[in-house]
Design a protein around this motif. Sequence first.
Motif, PDB file in Angstrom:
ATOM      1  N   LYS A  92       0.817  -1.220   0.000  1.00 11.70           N
ATOM      2  CA  LYS A  92       0.000   0.000   0.000  1.00 11.70           C
ATOM      3  C   LYS A  92       0.846   1.263   0.000  1.00 11.70           C
ATOM      4  N   GLY A  93       2.028   1.190   0.581  1.00 17.24           N
ATOM      5  CA  GLY A  93       2.919   2.346   0.637  1.00 17.24           C
ATOM      6  C   GLY A  93       3.647   2.616  -0.675  1.00 17.24           C
ATOM      7  N   ARG A  94       3.431   1.772  -1.667  1.00 13.11           N
ATOM      8  CA  ARG A  94       4.054   1.909  -2.976  1.00 13.11           C
ATOM      9  C   ARG A  94       5.570   2.009  -2.880  1.00 13.11           C
ATOM     10  N   ARG A  95       6.140   1.034  -2.197  1.00 18.47           N
ATOM     11  CA  ARG A  95       7.588   0.979  -2.013  1.00 18.47           C
ATOM     12  C   ARG A  95       8.230  -0.100  -2.888  1.00 18.47           C
ATOM     13  N   LYS A  96       7.473  -1.163  -3.192  1.00 20.85           N
ATOM     14  CA  LYS A  96       7.988  -2.275  -3.995  1.00 20.85           C
ATOM     15  C   LYS A  96       7.048  -2.533  -5.162  1.00 20.85           C
ATOM     16  N   CYS A  97       7.645  -2.787  -6.308  1.00 21.47           N
ATOM     17  CA  CYS A  97       6.873  -2.950  -7.529  1.00 21.47           C
ATOM     18  C   CYS A  97       7.227  -4.286  -8.184  1.00 21.47           C
ATOM     19  N   LEU A  98       6.201  -5.045  -8.526  1.00 20.56           N
ATOM     20  CA  LEU A  98       6.354  -6.291  -9.264  1.00 20.56           C
ATOM     21  C   LEU A  98       6.383  -5.938 -10.747  1.00 20.56           C
ATOM     22  N   ILE A  99       7.468  -6.269 -11.417  1.00 21.40           N
ATOM     23  CA  ILE A  99       7.639  -5.904 -12.823  1.00 21.40           C
ATOM     24  C   ILE A  99       7.154  -7.052 -13.706  1.00 21.40           C
ATOM     25  N   LEU A 100       6.279  -6.719 -14.634  1.00 29.92           N
ATOM     26  CA  LEU A 100       5.704  -7.715 -15.550  1.00 29.92           C
ATOM     27  C   LEU A 100       6.213  -7.445 -16.963  1.00 29.92           C
ATOM     28  N   TRP A 101       7.465  -7.873 -17.223  1.00 33.37           N
ATOM     29  CA  TRP A 101       7.965  -7.614 -18.576  1.00 33.37           C
ATOM     30  C   TRP A 101       7.183  -8.432 -19.589  1.00 33.37           C
ATOM     31  N   HIS A 102       6.539  -9.510 -19.135  1.00 32.33           N
ATOM     32  CA  HIS A 102       5.495 -10.178 -19.909  1.00 32.33           C
ATOM     33  C   HIS A 102       4.205  -9.985 -19.126  1.00 32.33           C
ATOM     34  N   ARG A 103       3.123  -9.744 -19.812  1.00 29.61           N
ATOM     35  CA  ARG A 103       1.827  -9.702 -19.138  1.00 29.61           C
ATOM     36  C   ARG A 103       1.469 -11.126 -18.703  1.00 29.61           C
ATOM     37  N   ILE A 104       0.538 -11.256 -17.774  1.00 26.01           N
ATOM     38  CA  ILE A 104       0.164 -12.571 -17.249  1.00 26.01           C
ATOM     39  C   ILE A 104      -0.268 -13.504 -18.381  1.00 26.01           C
ATOM     40  N   GLN A 105      -1.051 -12.999 -19.335  1.00 25.72           N
ATOM     41  CA  GLN A 105      -1.470 -13.819 -20.475  1.00 25.72           C
ATOM     42  C   GLN A 105      -0.260 -14.330 -21.260  1.00 25.72           C
ATOM     43  N   ASP A 106       0.751 -13.481 -21.420  1.00 26.76           N
ATOM     44  CA  ASP A 106       1.953 -13.887 -22.159  1.00 26.76           C
ATOM     45  C   ASP A 106       2.735 -14.950 -21.391  1.00 26.76           C
ATOM     46  N   TRP A 107       2.813 -14.803 -20.059  1.00 27.92           N
ATOM     47  CA  TRP A 107       3.446 -15.842 -19.233  1.00 27.92           C
ATOM     48  C   TRP A 107       2.675 -17.153 -19.385  1.00 27.92           C
ATOM     49  N   ALA A 108       1.349 -17.057 -19.382  1.00 25.98           N
ATOM     50  CA  ALA A 108       0.518 -18.256 -19.532  1.00 25.98           C
ATOM     51  C   ALA A 108       0.816 -18.938 -20.866  1.00 25.98           C
ATOM     52  N   ASP A 109       0.952 -18.165 -21.927  1.00 23.74           N
ATOM     53  CA  ASP A 109       1.272 -18.728 -23.239  1.00 23.74           C
ATOM     54  C   ASP A 109       2.647 -19.412 -23.221  1.00 23.74           C
ATOM     55  N   LEU A 110       3.606 -18.811 -22.530  1.00 21.98           N
ATOM     56  CA  LEU A 110       4.934 -19.427 -22.415  1.00 21.98           C
ATOM     57  C   LEU A 110       4.860 -20.758 -21.665  1.00 21.98           C
ATOM     58  N   ILE A 111       4.018 -20.817 -20.633  1.00 22.31           N
ATOM     59  CA  ILE A 111       3.842 -22.056 -19.873  1.00 22.31           C
ATOM     60  C   ILE A 111       3.250 -23.145 -20.770  1.00 22.31           C
ATOM     61  N   LEU A 112       2.257 -22.781 -21.576  1.00 23.24           N
ATOM     62  CA  LEU A 112       1.660 -23.762 -22.489  1.00 23.24           C
ATOM     63  C   LEU A 112       2.687 -24.254 -23.511  1.00 23.24           C
ATOM     64  N   SER A 113       3.475 -23.358 -24.057  1.00 21.56           N
ATOM     65  CA  SER A 113       4.522 -23.757 -25.002  1.00 21.56           C
ATOM     66  C   SER A 113       5.530 -24.677 -24.328  1.00 21.56           C
ATOM     67  N   PHE A 114       5.899 -24.350 -23.104  1.00 18.45           N
ATOM     68  CA  PHE A 114       6.822 -25.173 -22.331  1.00 18.45           C
ATOM     69  C   PHE A 114       6.245 -26.579 -22.136  1.00 18.45           C
ATOM     70  N   ALA A 115       4.970 -26.654 -21.779  1.00 22.74           N
ATOM     71  CA  ALA A 115       4.322 -27.945 -21.559  1.00 22.74           C
ATOM     72  C   ALA A 115       4.314 -28.758 -22.854  1.00 22.74           C
ATOM     73  N   ARG A 116       3.975 -28.114 -23.960  1.00 22.62           N
ATOM     74  CA  ARG A 116       3.958 -28.821 -25.259  1.00 22.62           C
ATOM     75  C   ARG A 116       5.352 -29.274 -25.655  1.00 22.62           C
ATOM     76  N   ASP A 117       6.339 -28.383 -25.499  1.00 18.87           N
ATOM     77  CA  ASP A 117       7.721 -28.708 -25.879  1.00 18.87           C
ATOM     78  C   ASP A 117       8.285 -29.872 -25.070  1.00 18.87           C
ATOM     79  N   ASN A 118       7.763 -30.058 -23.866  1.00 16.72           N
ATOM     80  CA  ASN A 118       8.253 -31.123 -22.988  1.00 16.72           C
ATOM     81  C   ASN A 118       7.308 -32.320 -22.929  1.00 16.72           C
TER      82      ASN A 118
END
Length: 179
Positions: A92-118
């Motif tokens: 709430k104090g805006r002292r720490k920020c979580l950086i999303l260089w990929h949006r959550i949807q993009d991370w989800a797509d990477l997870i699906l690709s990872f699952a398929r590749d493996n």
Amino acid sequence: MQTLGEFKLPHFFNYPPYFTLQPVRDTREKQIQLWKELILDYCRTQKIFIVGLDEDFPLFTNAVIERSLSHEAREAFLSALVSEGRAEWLDKGRRKCLILWHRIQDWADLILSFARDNGLEDGVMTVDEIRSGIESRGTELHGMERTILMRALKHLEHKGKLAIFKGTSADDEGVKFSI
């Protein structure tokens, strides 16, 4: 060209006015855009997920030109990322920020690709195996922030692509893919 380790810094990083919030609206918008891109790119290449306003973050100081961003400038640049959905305040104090260089949807797509590749279309893995297992080495998933991973997994669960199951501890939380 100046570098931080192997990361090449853009030319504006050596221009002192870019370390001071610019008063003219058009100039400030350009400045904010450049800093947003720099922060996202640096965090992605260095696998940094959390940036603290009051912490020693390498981009916030340039010893070569003896300049540092003010607290106000740091907050303005991170807030701009938050307003774009590319970061989130963790407190709430805006002292720490979580950086999303990929949006959550993009991370989800990477997870699906990872699952398929493996070959995990109907496979099971623990959450920790996804972020730190042998299979994820060399991928963007390796070493990712658990908070982001869980949000991406929940997104995929909501879409029916996998099921998250709880174990007796966080160490044995798992995922059953159904791609």
